[in-house]
Write an enzyme that holds these catalytic residues in place. Sequence first.
Site, PDB file in Angstrom:
ATOM      1  N   HIS A 169      42.417  28.066  45.991  1.00 48.42           N
ATOM      2  CA  HIS A 169      42.679  27.827  47.406  1.00 48.42           C
ATOM      3  C   HIS A 169      43.739  26.730  47.460  1.00 48.42           C
ATOM      4  O   HIS A 169      43.790  25.879  46.569  1.00 48.42           O
ATOM      5  CB  HIS A 169      41.448  27.276  48.124  1.00 48.42           C
ATOM      6  CG  HIS A 169      40.240  28.152  48.085  1.00 48.42           C
ATOM      7  ND1 HIS A 169      39.295  28.057  47.107  1.00 48.42           N
ATOM      8  CD2 HIS A 169      39.809  29.109  48.946  1.00 48.42           C
ATOM      9  CE1 HIS A 169      38.328  28.932  47.348  1.00 48.42           C
ATOM     10  NE2 HIS A 169      38.614  29.586  48.451  1.00 48.42           N
ATOM     11  N   ASP A 214      42.258  23.403  46.735  1.00 50.17           N
ATOM     12  CA  ASP A 214      41.727  23.125  45.396  1.00 50.17           C
ATOM     13  C   ASP A 214      42.776  22.347  44.611  1.00 50.17           C
ATOM     14  O   ASP A 214      42.465  21.635  43.659  1.00 50.17           O
ATOM     15  CB  ASP A 214      41.444  24.422  44.613  1.00 50.17           C
ATOM     16  CG  ASP A 214      40.369  25.280  45.256  1.00 50.17           C
ATOM     17  OD1 ASP A 214      39.557  24.737  46.023  1.00 50.17           O
ATOM     18  OD2 ASP A 214      40.357  26.499  44.984  1.00 50.17           O
ATOM     19  N   MET A 227      46.174  35.181  41.637  1.00 52.78           N
ATOM     20  CA  MET A 227      45.754  35.256  43.052  1.00 52.78           C
ATOM     21  C   MET A 227      45.681  33.863  43.658  1.00 52.78           C
ATOM     22  O   MET A 227      45.319  32.909  42.970  1.00 52.78           O
ATOM     23  CB  MET A 227      44.380  35.948  43.107  1.00 52.78           C
ATOM     24  CG  MET A 227      43.741  36.037  44.465  1.00 52.78           C
ATOM     25  SD  MET A 227      42.763  34.566  44.926  1.00 52.78           S
ATOM     26  CE  MET A 227      41.111  35.117  44.557  1.00 52.78           C
ATOM     27  N   GLU A 244      38.546  40.139  51.951  1.00 49.37           N
ATOM     28  CA  GLU A 244      37.224  39.992  51.308  1.00 49.37           C
ATOM     29  C   GLU A 244      36.145  39.912  52.387  1.00 49.37           C
ATOM     30  O   GLU A 244      36.136  39.001  53.211  1.00 49.37           O
ATOM     31  CB  GLU A 244      37.223  38.727  50.447  1.00 49.37           C
ATOM     32  CG  GLU A 244      35.889  38.477  49.766  1.00 49.37           C
ATOM     33  CD  GLU A 244      35.913  37.252  48.854  1.00 49.37           C
ATOM     34  OE1 GLU A 244      37.017  36.814  48.442  1.00 49.37           O
ATOM     35  OE2 GLU A 244      34.833  36.728  48.565  1.00 49.37           O
ATOM     36  N   LYS A 303      32.217  39.610  53.904  1.00 43.96           N
ATOM     37  CA  LYS A 303      30.918  38.969  53.633  1.00 43.96           C
ATOM     38  C   LYS A 303      30.114  39.066  54.927  1.00 43.96           C
ATOM     39  O   LYS A 303      30.660  38.810  56.005  1.00 43.96           O
ATOM     40  CB  LYS A 303      31.126  37.509  53.226  1.00 43.96           C
ATOM     41  CG  LYS A 303      29.864  36.836  52.693  1.00 43.96           C
ATOM     42  CD  LYS A 303      30.148  35.405  52.217  1.00 43.96           C
ATOM     43  CE  LYS A 303      28.931  34.788  51.561  1.00 43.96           C
ATOM     44  NZ  LYS A 303      29.144  33.384  51.163  1.00 43.96           N
ATOM     45  N   GLU A 333      33.290  41.862  46.747  1.00 41.54           N
ATOM     46  CA  GLU A 333      32.534  40.931  45.889  1.00 41.54           C
ATOM     47  C   GLU A 333      31.108  41.458  45.708  1.00 41.54           C
ATOM     48  O   GLU A 333      30.446  41.830  46.692  1.00 41.54           O
ATOM     49  CB  GLU A 333      32.501  39.540  46.516  1.00 41.54           C
ATOM     50  CG  GLU A 333      31.595  38.587  45.741  1.00 41.54           C
ATOM     51  CD  GLU A 333      31.724  37.128  46.143  1.00 41.54           C
ATOM     52  OE1 GLU A 333      32.864  36.651  46.317  1.00 41.54           O
ATOM     53  OE2 GLU A 333      30.682  36.468  46.290  1.00 41.54           O
ATOM     54  N   HIS A 392      28.472  39.776  47.940  1.00 38.91           N
ATOM     55  CA  HIS A 392      28.591  40.027  49.383  1.00 38.91           C
ATOM     56  C   HIS A 392      28.077  41.417  49.742  1.00 38.91           C
ATOM     57  O   HIS A 392      27.441  41.598  50.778  1.00 38.91           O
ATOM     58  CB  HIS A 392      30.043  39.859  49.827  1.00 38.91           C
ATOM     59  CG  HIS A 392      30.573  38.479  49.586  1.00 38.91           C
ATOM     60  ND1 HIS A 392      31.867  38.124  49.852  1.00 38.91           N
ATOM     61  CD2 HIS A 392      29.972  37.360  49.103  1.00 38.91           C
ATOM     62  CE1 HIS A 392      32.043  36.849  49.540  1.00 38.91           C
ATOM     63  NE2 HIS A 392      30.913  36.367  49.073  1.00 38.91           N
ATOM     64  N   ASP A 405      35.860  40.554  43.074  1.00 34.30           N
ATOM     65  CA  ASP A 405      35.131  39.302  42.795  1.00 34.30           C
ATOM     66  C   ASP A 405      33.822  39.651  42.099  1.00 34.30           C
ATOM     67  O   ASP A 405      32.913  40.245  42.702  1.00 34.30           O
ATOM     68  CB  ASP A 405      34.854  38.526  44.086  1.00 34.30           C
ATOM     69  CG  ASP A 405      36.025  37.633  44.490  1.00 34.30           C
ATOM     70  OD1 ASP A 405      37.071  37.686  43.810  1.00 34.30           O
ATOM     71  OD2 ASP A 405      35.884  36.880  45.475  1.00 34.30           O
ATOM     72  N   ASP A 459      22.890  32.707  49.249  1.00 40.91           N
ATOM     73  CA  ASP A 459      24.162  33.085  48.617  1.00 40.91           C
ATOM     74  C   ASP A 459      24.191  32.490  47.202  1.00 40.91           C
ATOM     75  O   ASP A 459      24.474  31.306  47.018  1.00 40.91           O
ATOM     76  CB  ASP A 459      25.291  32.523  49.492  1.00 40.91           C
ATOM     77  CG  ASP A 459      26.665  32.881  48.988  1.00 40.91           C
ATOM     78  OD1 ASP A 459      26.784  33.667  48.038  1.00 40.91           O
ATOM     79  OD2 ASP A 459      27.641  32.363  49.566  1.00 40.91           O
ATOM     80  N   ASP A 513      25.775  33.397  44.041  1.00 41.90           N
ATOM     81  CA  ASP A 513      26.963  33.226  43.183  1.00 41.90           C
ATOM     82  C   ASP A 513      26.608  33.108  41.705  1.00 41.90           C
ATOM     83  O   ASP A 513      27.188  32.304  40.983  1.00 41.90           O
ATOM     84  CB  ASP A 513      27.777  31.992  43.609  1.00 41.90           C
ATOM     85  CG  ASP A 513      28.692  32.290  44.779  1.00 41.90           C
ATOM     86  OD1 ASP A 513      29.099  33.453  44.954  1.00 41.90           O
ATOM     87  OD2 ASP A 513      29.018  31.344  45.527  1.00 41.90           O
ATOM     88  N   ASP A 523      33.986  35.179  40.574  1.00 44.20           N
ATOM     89  CA  ASP A 523      33.812  34.247  41.690  1.00 44.20           C
ATOM     90  C   ASP A 523      32.333  33.850  41.716  1.00 44.20           C
ATOM     91  O   ASP A 523      31.528  34.426  42.443  1.00 44.20           O
ATOM     92  CB  ASP A 523      34.221  34.896  43.014  1.00 44.20           C
ATOM     93  CG  ASP A 523      34.157  33.889  44.156  1.00 44.20           C
ATOM     94  OD1 ASP A 523      33.949  32.693  43.875  1.00 44.20           O
ATOM     95  OD2 ASP A 523      34.309  34.301  45.319  1.00 44.20           O
TER      96      ASP A 523
HETATM   97  C1  GCO Z   1      32.215  32.759  49.177  1.00 41.95           C
HETATM   98  C2  GCO Z   1      33.473  33.546  48.869  1.00 41.95           C
HETATM   99  C3  GCO Z   1      34.616  32.675  48.426  1.00 41.95           C
HETATM  100  C4  GCO Z   1      35.946  33.410  48.450  1.00 41.95           C
HETATM  101  C5  GCO Z   1      37.058  32.474  48.179  1.00 41.95           C
HETATM  102  C6  GCO Z   1      38.373  33.178  48.054  1.00 41.95           C
HETATM  103  O1  GCO Z   1      31.174  33.398  49.279  1.00 41.95           O
HETATM  104  O2  GCO Z   1      32.288  31.540  49.334  1.00 41.95           O
HETATM  105  O3  GCO Z   1      33.172  34.475  47.894  1.00 41.95           O
HETATM  106  O4  GCO Z   1      34.355  32.184  47.128  1.00 41.95           O
HETATM  107  O5  GCO Z   1      35.969  34.436  47.514  1.00 41.95           O
HETATM  108  O6  GCO Z   1      37.123  31.560  49.210  1.00 41.95           O
HETATM  109  O7  GCO Z   1      38.801  33.585  49.247  1.00 41.95           O
HETATM  110 MN    MN Z   2      34.525  35.705  46.757  1.00 45.22          MN
HETATM  111 MN    MN Z   3      30.962  34.765  47.674  1.00 50.49          MN
END
Ligand code: GCO
Ligand code: MN
Ligand code: MN
Length: 408
Positions: A56, A59, A90, A183, A185, A219, A222, A247, A257, A259, A289
């Site tokens: 990002h 970041d 990316m 993307e 979610k 993703e 998601h 992702d 969530d 991850d 991700d």
């Molecule tokens: C989340 C998302 C993020 C995006 C990232 C790239 O659930 O927080 O997956 O990780 O992928 O911001 O756009």
């Molecule tokens: Mn993501």
């Molecule tokens: Mn995510």
Amino acid sequence: MNDNYQPQPSDRFSFGLWTVGNPGRDPFGDAVRPKLDPISLVKLLAEVGAWGVCLHDNDLVPIDAPARDRDRIVKDFRQACRDLGLVVPMATTNLFTDPIFKDGAFTSNDGRVRAYALQKTMRAIDIGAELGAKIYVFWGGREGTEVDASKDPRTAIERFRECIDYLCSYCIDQGYSLKFALEAKPNEPRGDIFLPTTGHCLAFISTLQHHEMVGVNPEVAHEHMAGLNMHHTVAQAIAMGKLFHVDLNDQIPGRYDQDFRFGSANPKTAFYLVRLLEESGYEGPRHFDSHAYRTEDMDGVRDFARGSMRTYLILKEKARQMREDSEIQDLLSRINKHGGDNAPLMKRYSKDSARKIGELQIDRAGLGAAGLEYERLDQCVNELLFGVRDRERGASAKPPARSRNGRK
Ligand code: GCO
Ligand code: MN
Ligand code: MN
């Protein structure tokens, strides 16, 4: 560790700075790991054998950095990536952390917030282009509501569309060869997020001015949060020529969530996804991700990153074994009749084919009664994943000798 599963640049494994850089903070607890600077994170990724690093804007460049600092930071980062042999496939914009985005960015009710979101994204796109990114991701994390009276969702979608159209034109005008990947979610951090699934994104893309430069970034987590099948989602995106990025992580449906590391919670789902990506000819990045458990220190983060790539490569090898497993392949060829002799008739409507289809004698009762052997098929796939199949014969260690009609 087995050397066959060492990542190679040709595997195109990438990680976001925010993934290996995640310090383990959650809504209930503070950071458990140090916050490393971007160049240290690139070193860590080079050490574990990744091919790419994604980011990002913030970041890398703090949100309030003056222009000259921005230029130096981007230049130094680009040099570090070159020196360490990593690419930036990316880039994306942080449109969710700063309080200005508390009620959305492109879909905010306030035109000043929307203009700031556009300004921030154009600057972030410039950074991405400077670093050589080919894909630009749009994750609308704050684009949503808790209070449905606050926004007409039709207006919100219209604003979203206007912003994506605007930014496509910006890229074209600047001569950037970036492609956009949306993307989806369903929720978190908002109660409900607009464009909640990849399917919604695919439909939205068809309404865009420059739809050819916009695809999706599905993703795993998601789609699972929405109760969907990631393998099917990705297949549809591929069928539409819209899988621009992916992702990879893991998530148990119905939970927060998570991850999690790719393949850690649903290895079978991960297997079908890897098999699809590998067999479809998808050439984009395999982007992780996700982040290490909060129990881990920086060595645990390395284990997490190595484990993500290793799992992918193991599942890729399992997909190859599945193609060579004679029992599974026999089952698949019995199951997949592809319409048999009738296939040509069904390809395209004509009066003649409609008449011929109308005259077919199809054994309705027989077809309805026939078993499809999916129990055996699924058990074979499970055993392949469990590693108990005899590779040469392509059969289980102790094959159940059972003929098609159930007799020994
Ligand atoms: C989340 C998302 C993020 C995006 C990232 C790239 O659930 O927080 O997956 O990780 O992928 O911001 O756009
Ligand atoms: Mn993501
Ligand atoms: Mn995510």
